[in-house]
Design an enzyme around this catalytic site. Structure first.
Site, PDB file in Angstrom:
ATOM      1  N   HIS A   1       2.807   2.979  -4.836  1.00 38.73           N
ATOM      2  CA  HIS A   1       3.543   3.656  -5.897  1.00 38.73           C
ATOM      3  C   HIS A   1       4.080   2.676  -6.932  1.00 38.73           C
ATOM      4  O   HIS A   1       4.049   2.933  -8.123  1.00 38.73           O
ATOM      5  CB  HIS A   1       4.688   4.469  -5.293  1.00 38.73           C
TER       6      HIS A   1
ATOM      7  N   HIS B   1       4.817  14.533  -8.263  1.00 43.45           N
ATOM      8  CA  HIS B   1       5.747  14.728  -7.154  1.00 43.45           C
ATOM      9  C   HIS B   1       5.069  15.605  -6.110  1.00 43.45           C
ATOM     10  O   HIS B   1       5.610  16.601  -5.652  1.00 43.45           O
ATOM     11  CB  HIS B   1       7.081  15.323  -7.630  1.00 43.45           C
TER      12      HIS B   1
END
Lengths: 233, 775
Positions: free
Chosen positions: B76, B122
């Protein structure tokens, strides 16, 4: 022609109202919720948004903001107050308007175009509309389902205090045209003295043709005109 | 997180001498677990990566330092499996002010204004807790934009779910939409568009991507940097709690001594009201000139914000976790550094301006605490009550993450599907009219009114084109200029052929923007894939990046940043490769915005572009035959570019009365939408259309060939439009005429005639999703 726009933490239609008043040739001014004076304003707008996050209940915390004492005094003295969307909810919680705004019948947040009929002209808020005129403008709320007890509703109707009612394109206040379950299709009301208006639809979002509607602008023009007449008188 | 498609700008090597030479090294903290190979593995680091950490440190890292590396070198933050390929993307153009590597990309949109924009995923939190997962996704992307100094003016979202007949999918879909709506509505940012897809390929792993656009005067741009040795680091906004600590899986007992509470959820909880206050306070702070840098404490919280700000500036930071305002007692440095509590910012204030900063935050009922300072050491140094617990060279921490590039190979199953002969399925089983209504009534094609009416689309009075059209358009406040945006990715196309599909996503997003009359300018992307450790996923990723590279380069829409989301899989089954493209564009005069709906009876209907009848990966095959198969539509980049330039020229000359892109569901979907118009405010008209193409009815009506737009104009302008198209070398033909309000849609092909009543189309198109969701 100074118009105070009350800004709470969480207000988000303050700029829309500011621009609406400007387009109607009034002089808008933001008043932060911690202020205790309205600074000599001639009228007050409580804008839409999520004052104090709408925590507990929309408007339930905002009524305790310091500025609300000044707003309440201003209203009791006959000053012109407009509450739009969350502003309507705040004014109900503050006791300046009767009734309450419950969760929408759909139980969802709704944001779309709606129509409403002008029930009465000749008020400081509707003098530039025609009676029976059908207005189109956006609504955007989760809690816009107007409720009042039967006695209050009877008074509102008998005294002509329902200024706006949800309707279809032909002006009929049908059940299908009622977006949120409001009793008597009520979209906007005034207090007994007629100087405090609360409404759920957004006239502040219907002030320019490029945005899809100019039906909201006359409301602000009526308000500014009413102030001007008072100044002359 | 920043997308590192371009380098860091040549910051000096960190970790060298500078500042005080005699800082004590951190020692293991009492209660820290011993660093074992298992613990390293639990932190998602390979033995080679750990060896590199030891080389960088010149010693064994402490437990806290291991946590910091683990977060910064995660996919990430560190992009270890994507960075090398992402460098292939075009990132530059004269109008790009800020490319990849910052909180958000920024372009010049003229008139002295700049547009900051970014998309982020998300997916994982939304699969677990759809409401909060989606809500916090909005929160994060808003912060990425307003930390650039821009006021958020619009959001879009790209959503992909499983089929709606599965109860859990309905739960996820309903929860995600409500979560996105409640958060954005409360903050007061209008939603202007996006897309929603349903396909069994997303059943266990929904894709939830949120995009935000923000506007600022060009001179107000601020970056996430920690400049100026001696300046002050301040933690601003919400307090730090134990929520969302670390994606790696270990028991909470190891994390905090004396805390018997069960492990905390990985999903954070959003508070949009605090976000609204933080937004207003941050913009006021930036305008005040008291601060030099600001960054969201997003993924990996204080760690990534501190390290990245220092890394970008070539400086160092020193902070004391004991000074960070916390929500609960007994938090370890490890927890404070890695917490992902929402609605927090790291601010670098000019030395001496701390009180002025605090005053602004207090007005907005928020906290600001001094937690450290900018140093010249090049180190990310952390103390706990004055005792060192971590000291890591900042640049290797942010940029030294090992990167991998793997070739991979296409999966056999996909090749079989792609090469499958779809000819036997061309004949619609229940006839053409039945097929038409089933395609128009499939949730993918049908109106998403049920979704976007839960989003405030009109707040702040600048929404020119709202959801439901080709692209959303927002006016730049106080001007007549506008910015347009669209998000697109047809996951079936990218599954069957990642390169062609990704190219198609760019082409379609640009075409959508161009259909409103706005010039496509730049791209932010959100790359949603399965595990990068698998060969066929590596192949998908590489191919998709190459397709994006070619299309973005050809259409002159550079990539200014974005997000990579890997590991979207459950029980070994990955989602379709889904490289979502967020395209932004600019229009000089919002009065000239072109809408999608047909307007006046008698107007000629023209088709710009050629019908080639591509049924591979189409909605028709899925809706009628349950098939995801065939070669998806190829993109002819020169033809696509010519088409878009042609549309823009026509729009600029104000010759268009409507323009609508042809995509999912083919001409059947486009013509239906053009006739029905907008719900509530629009007026439905009919159309009489005739095609002469030598294609099967199915291929003609449901083919998803790229490079096509359906137009209308005033009757007297028809010849001019045809001449313009000829000048641009784009095929253009009159295909019919707009007919009366409520009249049917009549379509004639060489072999069939269809007559579709307005009311039938309306029921199918507007009814299907509410019927499913309200049942």
């Amino acid at each position: 022609m100074k118009v105070a726009i009350i800004t709470f933490p969480g207000s988000n239609c303050d700029q829309d109202c500011h621009r609406s008043v400007e387009l109607a040739c009034g002089s808008p001014r933001y008043v932060w919720h911690r202020e205790t004076s309205l600074g000599g304003a001639d009228a007050v707008i409580v804008p839409g948004g999520f004052a104090h996050g709408d925590y507990l209940r929309p408007g339930a915390i905002a009524r305790f903001s310091p500025v609300m004492d000044a707003v309440t005094r201003f209203g009791r003295d006959g000053g012109l107050i407009v509450g739009i969307c969350n502003g309507f909810q705040v004014l109900c919680e503050a006791g300046l308007l009767p009734g309450a705004l419950l969760r929408n019948r759909s139980l969802r947040f709704q944001s779309h175009h709606c129509r409403m009929r002008v029930e009465r002209t000749g008020t400081p808020f509707t003098s530039t509309f025609r009676e029976g005129q059908v207005l189109g403008m956006p609504l955007s709320h989760a809690d816009g389902n107007y409720y009042a007890n039967p006695e209050t509703l009877a008074d509102l109707e008998a005294e002509g205090r329902v200024l706006f009612r949800y309707c279809d394109a032909r002006g009929n206040a049908t059940a299908e045209a009622n977006p949120n379950g409001s009793l008597h299709n009520i979209a906007g009301i005034v207090n007994a003295r007629g100087n405090v208006l609360g409404m759920m639809p957004h006239p502040d979002r219907a002030i320019e043709a490029v945005l899809g509607s100019v039906d909201g602008l006359p409301l602000f023009e009526s308000l500014v005109g009413a102030i001007a007449r008072k100044e002359v008188a | 997180m920043a997308n590192p498609a371009s380098g860091n700008g040549g910051a000096p090597a960190a970790g060298g001498p500078g500042g005080t030479a005699t800082l004590e090294s951190p020692l293991p903290r009492p209660g820290d677990p011993a660093i074992t190979p298992e613990l390293v593995e639990d932190h998602g680091l390979s033995p080679d990566e750990y060896a590199q950490i030891r080389r960088i440190m010149g010693r064994e890292p402490t437990f806290t330092e291991l946590g910091v590396f683990s977060a910064m070198w995660s996919e990430h933050c560190g992009y270890k499996n994507s960075k090398r390929l992402l460098r292939l993307l075009p990132t530059q153009a004269p109008w790009v002010i800020q490319g990849p590597g910052e909180n958000a990309g920024v372009i010049d949109v003229g008139g002295g204004y700049a547009l900051a924009f970014k998309i982020e995923s998300h997916n994982h939190p939304s699969a677990v807790e759809p409401y909060q997962g989606a809500a916090t996704g909005v929160g994060g992307i808003l912060r990425d934009v307003f930390t650039m100094g821009a006021r958020p003016v619009a959001t879009l979202n790209s959503l992909h779910f499983g089929d709606l007949d599965i109860p859990r999918v309905r739960y996820l879909f309903g929860g995600v939409v409500k979560g996105l709506g409640d958060y954005g509505n409360c903050v007061g940012i209008p939603s202007t568009g996006g897309e929603v897809y349903f396909d069994r390929g997303y059943e266990d792993n929904p894709i939830v991507n949120a995009m935000c656009l923000g506007l600022m005067r060009k001179e107000d741009l601020i970056r996430g940097t920690a400049e100026g040795v001696g300046n002050t680091l301040m933690a601003v906004g919400a307090r730090t709690g134990r929520d969302g600590i670390h994606g790696a899986t270990f028991a909470s007992e190891e994390l905090s001594e004396g805390d018997d509470e069960a492990s905390r959820p990985q999903v954070q909880v959003g508070d949009p009201f605090t976000e609204k206050l933080l937004l207003e306070a941050s913009l006021e702070l930036i305008a005040s000139g008291h601060i030099v840098g600001i960054q969201d404490m997003g993924a990996a919280g204080l760690t990534s914000s501190g390290a990245e700000m220092a890394g970008r500036s070539g400086t160092g930071v020193e902070m004391d976790v004991a000074l960070v305002p916390v929500r609960e007692q007994g938090m370890t440095p490890y927890e404070i550094l890695l917490s992902e509590s929402q609605e927090r910012m790291l601010v670098v204030a000019e030395a001496g301006k701390e009180d002025a900063v605090r005053e602004i935050l207090e007005k907005w009922e928020l906290e600001a605490e001094t937690i450290g300072s900018v140093t010249a050491t090049g180190s990310f140094r952390v103390l706990e009550g004055g005792v060192a617990v971590a000291d890591i060279p900042a640049l290797p921490l942010t940029d030294g993450c090992p990167t991998y590039e793997r070739q991979g190979a296409e999966g056999d199953d996909v090749r079989e599907l792609r090469e499958m002969d779809i000819a036997p399925y061309v004949e619609p089983p229940g006839g053409l009219e039945d097929a038409f209504l089933r395609v128009v009534g499939s949730p993918n094609v049908a109106s998403k009114q049920w979704v976007y009416e839960q989003y405030d689309t009109t707040v702040r009075g600048n929404s020119i084109e709202r959801p439901g059209g080709d692209a959303g358009v927002i006016r730049i406040p106080g001007t007549n200029r506008g910015v347009a945006a669209s998000t697109d990715c047809n996951g079936r196309h990218t599954y069957l052929n990642p390169r062609a599909g990704a190219m198609g996503a760019v082409a379609e997003a640009a075409r959508n923007v161009a259909c409103t009359g706005a010039v496509p300018m730049a791209v932010t992307n959100c790359l949603n894939f399965g595990s990068p450790l698998k060969s066929h996923i590596q192949h998908q990723f590489r191919e998709a990046v190459l397709g994006m590279r070619d299309a973005c380069a050809y259409l002159e829409t550079p990539v200014t940043g974005g997000n990579v989301s890997f590991y979207n899989e459950t029980d070994g089954k990955a989602v379709y490769p889904t490289p979502v493209i967020g395209m932004v564009g600019v229009i000089d005069d919002v009065e000239a915005v072109v809408r999608y709906a047909f307007r006046d009876p008698g107007d000629p209907i023209l088709l710009l572009g050629a019908n080639t009848g591509e049924l591979g990966g189409s909605e028709y095959l899925y809706a009628l035959h349950g098939l995801v198969a065939g070669e998806p539509p190829p993109v002819d980049l020169p033809a696509e570019r010519a088409l878009q330039r042609c549309i823009l020229a026509m729009a600029q000359l104000r010759l268009l009365k409507s323009a609508h892109d042809v995509a999912s569901g083919g001409l059947a979907a486009t013509l239906t939408e053009c006739c029905l118009g907008r719900p509530r405010t629009g007026r439905s008209v009919g159309a009489a259309v005739r095609f002469t193409d030598a294609l099967s009815d199915t291929a003609l009506l449901f083919g998803e060939d790229h490079g096509r737009v359906v137009l209308t104009c005033a009757p007297e302008d028809e010849d001019r439009l045809l001449r313009h198209a000829a000048n641009y070398g784009v095929p253009c033909a009159r295909i019919g005429t707009v007919t009366d309000p409520r009249a049917p849609l009549e379509i004639e092909t060489p072999s069939s005639r269809l007559r579709l009543e307005s009311e039938t189309l309306r029921e199918r198109y507007y009814g299907v999703i509410p019927d499913i969701m309200n049942q």
